[in-house]
Design a protein around this motif. Sequence first.
Motif, PDB file in Angstrom:
ATOM      1  N   ARG A  55     -21.773  -8.677 -30.914  1.00  0.00           N
ATOM      2  CA  ARG A  55     -22.514  -9.399 -31.959  1.00  0.00           C
ATOM      3  C   ARG A  55     -21.628  -9.905 -33.091  1.00  0.00           C
ATOM      4  NH1 ARG A  55     -25.886  -6.953 -29.516  1.00  0.00           N
ATOM      5  NH2 ARG A  55     -24.292  -5.372 -29.516  1.00  0.00           N
ATOM      6  N   THR A  56     -20.825  -9.001 -33.660  1.00  0.00           N
ATOM      7  CA  THR A  56     -20.091  -9.384 -34.863  1.00  0.00           C
ATOM      8  C   THR A  56     -19.109 -10.510 -34.537  1.00  0.00           C
ATOM      9  OG1 THR A  56     -20.342  -7.136 -35.636  1.00  0.00           O
ATOM     10  CG2 THR A  56     -18.750  -8.486 -36.801  1.00  0.00           C
ATOM     11  N   LEU A  57     -18.352 -10.346 -33.445  1.00  0.00           N
ATOM     12  CA  LEU A  57     -17.373 -11.374 -33.083  1.00  0.00           C
ATOM     13  C   LEU A  57     -18.063 -12.690 -32.732  1.00  0.00           C
ATOM     14  CD1 LEU A  57     -14.460 -12.173 -32.494  1.00  0.00           C
ATOM     15  CD2 LEU A  57     -14.745 -11.310 -30.176  1.00  0.00           C
ATOM     16  N   LEU A 132     -16.732   1.269 -43.273  1.00  0.00           N
ATOM     17  CA  LEU A 132     -17.704   0.299 -43.781  1.00  0.00           C
ATOM     18  C   LEU A 132     -17.865  -0.897 -42.841  1.00  0.00           C
ATOM     19  CD1 LEU A 132     -16.546   0.188 -47.533  1.00  0.00           C
ATOM     20  CD2 LEU A 132     -18.605   1.313 -46.658  1.00  0.00           C
ATOM     21  N   HIS A 133     -18.977  -1.613 -43.006  1.00  0.00           N
ATOM     22  CA  HIS A 133     -19.246  -2.793 -42.185  1.00  0.00           C
ATOM     23  C   HIS A 133     -20.087  -3.752 -43.035  1.00  0.00           C
ATOM     24  CE1 HIS A 133     -19.942  -5.354 -38.879  1.00  0.00           C
ATOM     25  NE2 HIS A 133     -20.359  -4.498 -37.962  1.00  0.00           N
ATOM     26  N   PRO A 134     -19.443  -4.375 -44.053  1.00  0.00           N
ATOM     27  CA  PRO A 134     -20.223  -5.106 -45.048  1.00  0.00           C
ATOM     28  C   PRO A 134     -20.984  -6.324 -44.536  1.00  0.00           C
ATOM     29  CG  PRO A 134     -17.866  -5.445 -45.378  1.00  0.00           C
ATOM     30  CD  PRO A 134     -18.006  -4.349 -44.373  1.00  0.00           C
ATOM     31  N   GLY A 165     -21.372   6.505 -38.347  1.00  0.00           N
ATOM     32  CA  GLY A 165     -21.896   5.127 -38.329  1.00  0.00           C
ATOM     33  C   GLY A 165     -21.516   4.362 -39.585  1.00  0.00           C
ATOM     34  N   ARG A 166     -20.587   3.409 -39.437  1.00  0.00           N
ATOM     35  CA  ARG A 166     -20.131   2.659 -40.619  1.00  0.00           C
ATOM     36  C   ARG A 166     -21.235   1.769 -41.181  1.00  0.00           C
ATOM     37  NH1 ARG A 166     -15.698  -0.257 -36.838  1.00  0.00           N
ATOM     38  NH2 ARG A 166     -17.103  -1.255 -35.390  1.00  0.00           N
ATOM     39  N   THR A 167     -22.144   1.305 -40.303  1.00  0.00           N
ATOM     40  CA  THR A 167     -23.231   0.454 -40.808  1.00  0.00           C
ATOM     41  C   THR A 167     -24.130   1.260 -41.738  1.00  0.00           C
ATOM     42  OG1 THR A 167     -24.678   0.957 -38.928  1.00  0.00           O
ATOM     43  CG2 THR A 167     -23.252  -0.948 -38.708  1.00  0.00           C
ATOM     44  N   THR A 227     -29.764   4.206 -35.225  1.00  0.00           N
ATOM     45  CA  THR A 227     -28.354   3.953 -34.882  1.00  0.00           C
ATOM     46  C   THR A 227     -27.960   4.685 -33.599  1.00  0.00           C
ATOM     47  OG1 THR A 227     -27.532   5.832 -36.166  1.00  0.00           O
ATOM     48  CG2 THR A 227     -27.671   3.718 -37.309  1.00  0.00           C
ATOM     49  N   ARG A 228     -26.931   4.167 -32.991  1.00  0.00           N
ATOM     50  CA  ARG A 228     -26.335   4.710 -31.776  1.00  0.00           C
ATOM     51  C   ARG A 228     -25.441   5.890 -32.132  1.00  0.00           C
ATOM     52  NH1 ARG A 228     -21.167   3.339 -29.548  1.00  0.00           N
ATOM     53  NH2 ARG A 228     -20.633   2.184 -31.426  1.00  0.00           N
ATOM     54  N   ILE A 229     -25.379   6.891 -31.251  1.00  0.00           N
ATOM     55  CA  ILE A 229     -24.382   7.951 -31.437  1.00  0.00           C
ATOM     56  C   ILE A 229     -23.024   7.331 -31.069  1.00  0.00           C
ATOM     57  CG2 ILE A 229     -23.698  10.313 -30.792  1.00  0.00           C
ATOM     58  CD1 ILE A 229     -26.505  10.144 -32.113  1.00  0.00           C
ATOM     59  N   GLN A 230     -22.065   7.410 -31.992  1.00  0.00           N
ATOM     60  CA  GLN A 230     -20.816   6.651 -31.869  1.00  0.00           C
ATOM     61  C   GLN A 230     -19.822   7.369 -30.940  1.00  0.00           C
ATOM     62  OE1 GLN A 230     -20.089   3.693 -34.398  1.00  0.00           O
ATOM     63  NE2 GLN A 230     -22.277   3.705 -33.975  1.00  0.00           N
ATOM     64  N   LYS A 231     -20.080   7.228 -29.657  1.00  0.00           N
ATOM     65  CA  LYS A 231     -19.314   7.926 -28.619  1.00  0.00           C
ATOM     66  C   LYS A 231     -17.797   7.871 -28.827  1.00  0.00           C
ATOM     67  CE  LYS A 231     -19.130   7.870 -23.578  1.00  0.00           C
ATOM     68  NZ  LYS A 231     -19.609   7.161 -22.383  1.00  0.00           N
ATOM     69  N   HIS A 265     -31.907  -2.085 -36.320  1.00  0.00           N
ATOM     70  CA  HIS A 265     -30.829  -1.429 -35.553  1.00  0.00           C
ATOM     71  C   HIS A 265     -29.668  -2.419 -35.546  1.00  0.00           C
ATOM     72  CE1 HIS A 265     -28.488   0.459 -32.435  1.00  0.00           C
ATOM     73  NE2 HIS A 265     -29.412   1.337 -32.119  1.00  0.00           N
ATOM     74  N   PRO A 266     -28.445  -1.979 -35.869  1.00  0.00           N
ATOM     75  CA  PRO A 266     -27.335  -2.951 -35.877  1.00  0.00           C
ATOM     76  C   PRO A 266     -26.997  -3.434 -34.466  1.00  0.00           C
ATOM     77  CG  PRO A 266     -26.499  -0.715 -36.247  1.00  0.00           C
ATOM     78  CD  PRO A 266     -28.005  -0.628 -36.253  1.00  0.00           C
ATOM     79  N   LEU A 267     -27.440  -2.698 -33.444  1.00  0.00           N
ATOM     80  CA  LEU A 267     -27.124  -2.959 -32.036  1.00  0.00           C
ATOM     81  C   LEU A 267     -25.616  -2.791 -31.802  1.00  0.00           C
ATOM     82  CD1 LEU A 267     -29.450  -6.053 -31.408  1.00  0.00           C
ATOM     83  CD2 LEU A 267     -29.966  -3.633 -30.969  1.00  0.00           C
TER      84      LEU A 267
HETATM   85  C1  NCD Z   1     -22.171  -1.741 -35.088  1.00  0.00           C
HETATM   86  C2  NCD Z   1     -20.708  -1.459 -35.327  1.00  0.00           C
HETATM   87  O1  NCD Z   1     -19.848  -2.041 -34.668  1.00  0.00           O
HETATM   88  O2  NCD Z   1     -20.442  -0.655 -36.199  1.00  0.00           O
HETATM   89  N1  NCD Z   1     -22.430  -2.876 -34.340  1.00  0.00           N
HETATM   90  C3  NCD Z   1     -22.408  -4.090 -34.928  1.00  0.00           C
HETATM   91  O3  NCD Z   1     -21.461  -4.486 -35.548  1.00  0.00           O
HETATM   92  N2  NCD Z   1     -23.520  -4.836 -34.848  1.00  0.00           N
HETATM   93  C4  NCD Z   1     -22.946  -0.577 -34.667  1.00  0.00           C
HETATM   94  C5  NCD Z   1     -22.480   0.218 -33.478  1.00  0.00           C
HETATM   95  O4  NCD Z   1     -21.474  -0.076 -32.834  1.00  0.00           O
HETATM   96  O5  NCD Z   1     -23.164   1.189 -33.185  1.00  0.00           O
END
Ligand code: NCD
Length: 361
Positions: A55-57, A132-134, A165-167, A227-231, A265-267
């Motif tokens: 998503r972000t990219l 962070l994930h501004p 979770g940075r988000t 949020t997802r558990i950040q494996k 959800h940031p997905l």
């Molecule tokens: C998030 C991330 O990369 O921190 N995804 C995103 O940027 N939309 C959330 C995640 O990876 O769980």
Amino acid sequence: MKVLFNNLIDFNEMPLSDWENLYLQIEKIIDNPVAYANCLSGRVLATPFYEPSTRTLFSFQTAMLRLGGTYIGFSDPGNSSVAKGESLKDTVRMLSGYADMIVMRHPLEGAAFAASLFSEVPVINAGDGGHLHPTQTLTDLVTIRKTFGRTSGLTVGLCGDLKNGRTVHSLIKALSRFENNSFCLISTPELRIPDYIKDHLDFCGCAYTEADSLEENIGNLDVLYMTRIQKERFSSAEEYKKQAGKYVLTGEKMKAAKQNMIVLHPLPRVDEISEDVDSDPRALYFTQARYGMFTRMGLLNTLAALPRGKAESVNSNVADVHCKNPRCITNHEKNLPELFKRPESDPSSLICMYCDHPAEI
Ligand code: NCD
């Protein structure tokens, strides 16, 4: 529009008047994106991504294309000179010579701040490790404000991996700037929010509770941020397995939620929201992802107006101090200046300017 911020490393450094102007521009873009089609014609965005992203990219790249600009970049550092041992500093210096803006994602905390010290063009933090994930935060704020007409006076539940979770960290810090928001922080004891975020909430006078149960708290919320558990941030597969699958939002659980509560959800989602929730009108996560692209159009259009220039020097007069966070960029990249600040919440202590962790004196 007059821009007061010139990098986006942490939303909390952006003056609220700039957020207001940016939001108004993003609303106009959402209503009529085609009107912005040629705003950045001839301009180039660099997207060095040292960590996976969909998503972000793609939303940044699409945003740049929709504004009439273009992009260069990598999404696998193995295909760049990083694989030959190039420092982050040199990669950034070079990219800032080619491009008009840099959007960077990196697994180490403070990497975007480090990049901003060596760039002659604006640097946007697209995620720095668990820190962070501004731009996700801007996306979240835009979605909340489009829905409720405000970003204040809300009870916000955040559920899942609150530790890594940075988000989550970015969004809580951002919402603490607006009046009367309160937080319900739902996680297992192992994945609770870091202390520095709690200190920040205490300092801002924001009410929050920590809880184990989603079911017992969902009925009180205006916003539920799953949020997802950040494996990838766990030390072993076993540690991850102990936490995986603990929180799953289902259609059944949604019955106890307010009629106007929204689910964000940031997905990407793994298994924490079951697919039967997707058709619920309160499930806004795919709308949120689309708003993310318009949000990034507004941000790029704003930052592109800034003149190219040498990075401002940062003042820090502390000697013989080191950051003790093993995930901080300063403990990996050679020859970065050690920079510390005294937090407003506790002026007797020192925190690292890259990653916000306490200093070792
Ligand atoms: C998030 C991330 O990369 O921190 N995804 C995103 O940027 N939309 C959330 C995640 O990876 O769980």
